[in-house]
Design a protein around this motif. Sequence first.
Motif, PDB file in Angstrom:
ATOM      1  N   SER A   1      45.335  49.341  29.620  1.00 34.05           N
ATOM      2  CA  SER A   1      46.060  48.670  28.722  1.00 34.05           C
ATOM      3  C   SER A   1      46.853  48.154  30.041  1.00 34.05           C
ATOM      4  O   SER A   1      47.630  46.980  30.130  1.00 34.05           O
ATOM      5  CB  SER A   1      47.287  49.823  28.476  1.00 34.05           C
ATOM      6  OG  SER A   1      47.980  49.961  29.311  1.00 34.05           O
ATOM      7  N   LYS A   2      46.593  48.625  31.326  1.00 32.67           N
ATOM      8  CA  LYS A   2      47.270  47.759  31.973  1.00 32.67           C
ATOM      9  C   LYS A   2      46.403  46.614  33.217  1.00 32.67           C
ATOM     10  O   LYS A   2      45.066  46.421  32.317  1.00 32.67           O
ATOM     11  CB  LYS A   2      46.654  48.769  34.015  1.00 32.67           C
ATOM     12  CG  LYS A   2      47.265  50.054  33.650  1.00 32.67           C
ATOM     13  CD  LYS A   2      47.730  51.019  34.483  1.00 32.67           C
ATOM     14  CE  LYS A   2      48.026  53.265  34.561  1.00 32.67           C
ATOM     15  NZ  LYS A   2      49.586  52.332  34.153  1.00 32.67           N
ATOM     16  N   PRO A   3      47.348  45.800  33.808  1.00 31.07           N
ATOM     17  CA  PRO A   3      46.643  44.290  33.938  1.00 31.07           C
ATOM     18  C   PRO A   3      45.645  44.796  34.944  1.00 31.07           C
ATOM     19  O   PRO A   3      46.364  45.646  36.250  1.00 31.07           O
ATOM     20  CB  PRO A   3      48.111  43.642  34.813  1.00 31.07           C
ATOM     21  CG  PRO A   3      49.365  44.530  34.982  1.00 31.07           C
ATOM     22  CD  PRO A   3      48.581  45.848  33.758  1.00 31.07           C
ATOM     23  N   LYS A   4      45.398  44.327  35.123  1.00 28.18           N
ATOM     24  CA  LYS A   4      43.708  44.032  36.236  1.00 28.18           C
ATOM     25  C   LYS A   4      43.448  42.351  36.836  1.00 28.18           C
ATOM     26  O   LYS A   4      43.158  41.782  35.743  1.00 28.18           O
ATOM     27  CB  LYS A   4      42.768  44.672  35.547  1.00 28.18           C
ATOM     28  CG  LYS A   4      41.392  45.167  36.477  1.00 28.18           C
ATOM     29  CD  LYS A   4      40.158  45.626  35.703  1.00 28.18           C
ATOM     30  CE  LYS A   4      40.269  45.217  34.503  1.00 28.18           C
ATOM     31  NZ  LYS A   4      38.574  46.133  33.738  1.00 28.18           N
ATOM     32  N   PHE A   5      42.970  42.520  38.104  1.00 27.45           N
ATOM     33  CA  PHE A   5      42.293  41.786  38.543  1.00 27.45           C
ATOM     34  C   PHE A   5      41.192  42.111  38.776  1.00 27.45           C
ATOM     35  O   PHE A   5      40.699  43.222  39.602  1.00 27.45           O
ATOM     36  CB  PHE A   5      42.842  40.696  39.275  1.00 27.45           C
ATOM     37  CG  PHE A   5      42.921  41.312  40.897  1.00 27.45           C
ATOM     38  CD1 PHE A   5      42.651  40.884  41.821  1.00 27.45           C
ATOM     39  CD2 PHE A   5      44.708  41.852  40.728  1.00 27.45           C
ATOM     40  CE1 PHE A   5      43.375  41.667  43.035  1.00 27.45           C
ATOM     41  CE2 PHE A   5      44.562  42.467  41.472  1.00 27.45           C
ATOM     42  CZ  PHE A   5      44.409  41.970  42.795  1.00 27.45           C
ATOM     43  N   TYR A   6      39.833  41.183  39.358  1.00 22.60           N
ATOM     44  CA  TYR A   6      38.614  42.088  40.147  1.00 22.60           C
ATOM     45  C   TYR A   6      38.772  41.349  41.815  1.00 22.60           C
ATOM     46  O   TYR A   6      39.386  39.885  41.757  1.00 22.60           O
ATOM     47  CB  TYR A   6      37.507  41.290  39.532  1.00 22.60           C
ATOM     48  CG  TYR A   6      36.946  42.149  38.241  1.00 22.60           C
ATOM     49  CD1 TYR A   6      36.841  43.428  38.361  1.00 22.60           C
ATOM     50  CD2 TYR A   6      37.712  41.355  36.902  1.00 22.60           C
ATOM     51  CE1 TYR A   6      36.396  43.943  37.276  1.00 22.60           C
ATOM     52  CE2 TYR A   6      37.163  42.117  35.687  1.00 22.60           C
ATOM     53  CZ  TYR A   6      36.849  43.575  35.857  1.00 22.60           C
ATOM     54  OH  TYR A   6      36.773  44.386  34.708  1.00 22.60           O
ATOM     55  N   ILE A   7      38.024  41.900  42.034  1.00 23.27           N
ATOM     56  CA  ILE A   7      37.813  40.811  44.099  1.00 23.27           C
ATOM     57  C   ILE A   7      36.503  41.856  44.775  1.00 23.27           C
ATOM     58  O   ILE A   7      35.696  42.799  44.497  1.00 23.27           O
ATOM     59  CB  ILE A   7      38.932  42.198  45.613  1.00 23.27           C
ATOM     60  CG1 ILE A   7      40.227  42.102  44.872  1.00 23.27           C
ATOM     61  CG2 ILE A   7      38.775  42.215  46.821  1.00 23.27           C
ATOM     62  CD1 ILE A   7      41.750  43.220  45.349  1.00 23.27           C
ATOM     63  N   LEU A   8      35.927  40.559  44.228  1.00 26.31           N
ATOM     64  CA  LEU A   8      34.272  40.556  45.528  1.00 26.31           C
ATOM     65  C   LEU A   8      34.420  40.106  46.565  1.00 26.31           C
ATOM     66  O   LEU A   8      34.830  39.479  47.288  1.00 26.31           O
ATOM     67  CB  LEU A   8      33.509  38.772  44.411  1.00 26.31           C
ATOM     68  CG  LEU A   8      32.365  39.272  44.881  1.00 26.31           C
ATOM     69  CD1 LEU A   8      31.541  40.648  44.053  1.00 26.31           C
ATOM     70  CD2 LEU A   8      31.764  37.823  43.945  1.00 26.31           C
ATOM     71  N   ASN A   9      34.694  41.882  46.895  1.00 25.65           N
ATOM     72  CA  ASN A   9      33.652  41.658  48.105  1.00 25.65           C
ATOM     73  C   ASN A   9      32.438  41.252  48.994  1.00 25.65           C
ATOM     74  O   ASN A   9      31.814  42.370  48.353  1.00 25.65           O
ATOM     75  CB  ASN A   9      34.131  43.449  49.157  1.00 25.65           C
ATOM     76  CG  ASN A   9      34.043  43.206  50.180  1.00 25.65           C
ATOM     77  OD1 ASN A   9      34.046  42.504  51.454  1.00 25.65           O
ATOM     78  ND2 ASN A   9      34.203  44.496  51.028  1.00 25.65           N
ATOM     79  N   VAL A  10      32.532  40.637  49.444  1.00 27.92           N
ATOM     80  CA  VAL A  10      31.221  39.971  50.303  1.00 27.92           C
ATOM     81  C   VAL A  10      31.069  39.544  51.454  1.00 27.92           C
ATOM     82  O   VAL A  10      31.990  39.921  52.223  1.00 27.92           O
ATOM     83  CB  VAL A  10      30.797  37.899  49.369  1.00 27.92           C
ATOM     84  CG1 VAL A  10      30.518  38.468  48.373  1.00 27.92           C
ATOM     85  CG2 VAL A  10      32.286  36.968  50.255  1.00 27.92           C
ATOM     86  N   SER A  11      29.487  39.212  51.948  1.00 33.32           N
ATOM     87  CA  SER A  11      29.915  39.423  54.217  1.00 33.32           C
ATOM     88  C   SER A  11      30.260  38.099  54.159  1.00 33.32           C
ATOM     89  O   SER A  11      30.919  37.100  53.191  1.00 33.32           O
ATOM     90  CB  SER A  11      28.490  39.423  53.933  1.00 33.32           C
ATOM     91  OG  SER A  11      27.732  38.257  53.905  1.00 33.32           O
ATOM     92  N   GLU A  12      30.013  38.278  55.880  1.00 33.22           N
ATOM     93  CA  GLU A  12      30.836  36.778  56.194  1.00 33.22           C
ATOM     94  C   GLU A  12      29.580  35.638  55.387  1.00 33.22           C
ATOM     95  O   GLU A  12      30.335  34.056  55.382  1.00 33.22           O
ATOM     96  CB  GLU A  12      31.315  37.099  57.376  1.00 33.22           C
ATOM     97  CG  GLU A  12      31.466  35.735  57.985  1.00 33.22           C
ATOM     98  CD  GLU A  12      31.162  36.010  59.377  1.00 33.22           C
ATOM     99  OE1 GLU A  12      32.084  34.741  59.872  1.00 33.22           O
ATOM    100  OE2 GLU A  12      31.601  37.133  60.047  1.00 33.22           O
ATOM    101  N   GLU A  13      28.616  36.001  55.920  1.00 34.21           N
ATOM    102  CA  GLU A  13      28.212  34.573  55.964  1.00 34.21           C
ATOM    103  C   GLU A  13      27.946  34.553  53.786  1.00 34.21           C
ATOM    104  O   GLU A  13      27.527  33.148  53.679  1.00 34.21           O
ATOM    105  CB  GLU A  13      25.741  34.973  55.245  1.00 34.21           C
ATOM    106  CG  GLU A  13      25.939  35.297  57.462  1.00 34.21           C
ATOM    107  CD  GLU A  13      26.501  36.902  57.514  1.00 34.21           C
ATOM    108  OE1 GLU A  13      26.880  37.544  56.726  1.00 34.21           O
ATOM    109  OE2 GLU A  13      26.231  37.121  59.217  1.00 34.21           O
ATOM    110  N   GLN A  14      27.853  34.978  53.515  1.00 38.47           N
ATOM    111  CA  GLN A  14      28.062  34.839  51.782  1.00 38.47           C
ATOM    112  C   GLN A  14      29.797  34.079  51.898  1.00 38.47           C
ATOM    113  O   GLN A  14      29.761  33.322  50.580  1.00 38.47           O
ATOM    114  CB  GLN A  14      28.156  35.781  50.946  1.00 38.47           C
ATOM    115  CG  GLN A  14      26.277  36.042  50.524  1.00 38.47           C
ATOM    116  CD  GLN A  14      26.846  37.855  50.122  1.00 38.47           C
ATOM    117  OE1 GLN A  14      27.473  38.835  50.390  1.00 38.47           O
ATOM    118  NE2 GLN A  14      25.395  38.289  49.486  1.00 38.47           N
ATOM    119  N   LEU A  15      30.477  34.387  51.918  1.00 39.37           N
ATOM    120  CA  LEU A  15      31.806  33.869  52.254  1.00 39.37           C
ATOM    121  C   LEU A  15      31.586  32.218  52.637  1.00 39.37           C
ATOM    122  O   LEU A  15      32.353  31.187  51.409  1.00 39.37           O
ATOM    123  CB  LEU A  15      32.479  34.040  52.598  1.00 39.37           C
ATOM    124  CG  LEU A  15      34.773  33.670  52.655  1.00 39.37           C
ATOM    125  CD1 LEU A  15      34.566  34.434  50.722  1.00 39.37           C
ATOM    126  CD2 LEU A  15      35.313  34.668  53.619  1.00 39.37           C
TER     127      LEU A  15
END
Length: 254
Positions: free
Chosen positions: A191-205
């Motif tokens: 029931s808690k509010p949520k968001f996602y953090i996609l942790n990518v490599s420097e090259e992918q960013l």
Amino acid sequence: MGFRCGIIGVPNVGKSTLFNALTGSQVAAENFPFCTIESNVGVAFVPEPRLPDIAKITGVETQVPAVIQFVDIAGLVEGASRGEGLGNRFLGHIREMDLIAHVIGGFDEKNDWKDEIDIVSLELILADLETVRKATEKACRRARIGDKIQQKAAAVLKTVESLLEQGKPFSGVEQDAEEQEIIRNLHLLTSKPKFYILNVSEEQLLLSDGVIVDDLKAPMVTICAKIEYELAQLSEGRTNFISCRTRCRCFRSR
């Protein structure tokens, strides 16, 4: 003190690195399972450029920005709801949070980060299902002796139980005031509010303009936690918050 944001995910996705970047901490962030056992707690100031003007207008000399308390919670593994990997302890920590930041490891191309989402989401649902079933049994016992309040509670809880049994989180379900009061006391994880953090490599960013996944039904931020940590170490007078460069470039919501 503001509100508490729990940083969750499976092991070795960069949760502790992100925590260090956000809070200026130096907790261990090694690449092995359960490097984090006990939750790490730190705070970050929330930048507010209007604060000096407000202080000037009101005549207040001391300016105290709002803060977020971040909690680095150890990685959840499949079976956490049954106690695997000290899962009960970790789930208990999540239950105390006001907001969930679910970190996903997108830096390994061999890794299907959607599987990570499914693993964690299912464990939260299973943990809630156990909580609701216990509450339903208790309400039904009292309802049988004529307790009208518990009769209402039992009906509401059975509906929630049915939803969770279908593998669906409780978030987003409409409730009236009475139903909200019944559910609020359970502190359901889904029931808690949520968001996602996609942790990518420097090259992918550098190559990515962000990621949009329609079926997540929650905002997603794309970052490189390693870069954020390095920037935090170099910056003087920083605000202990994710860099404006990353937020403006990579934030995407459904």
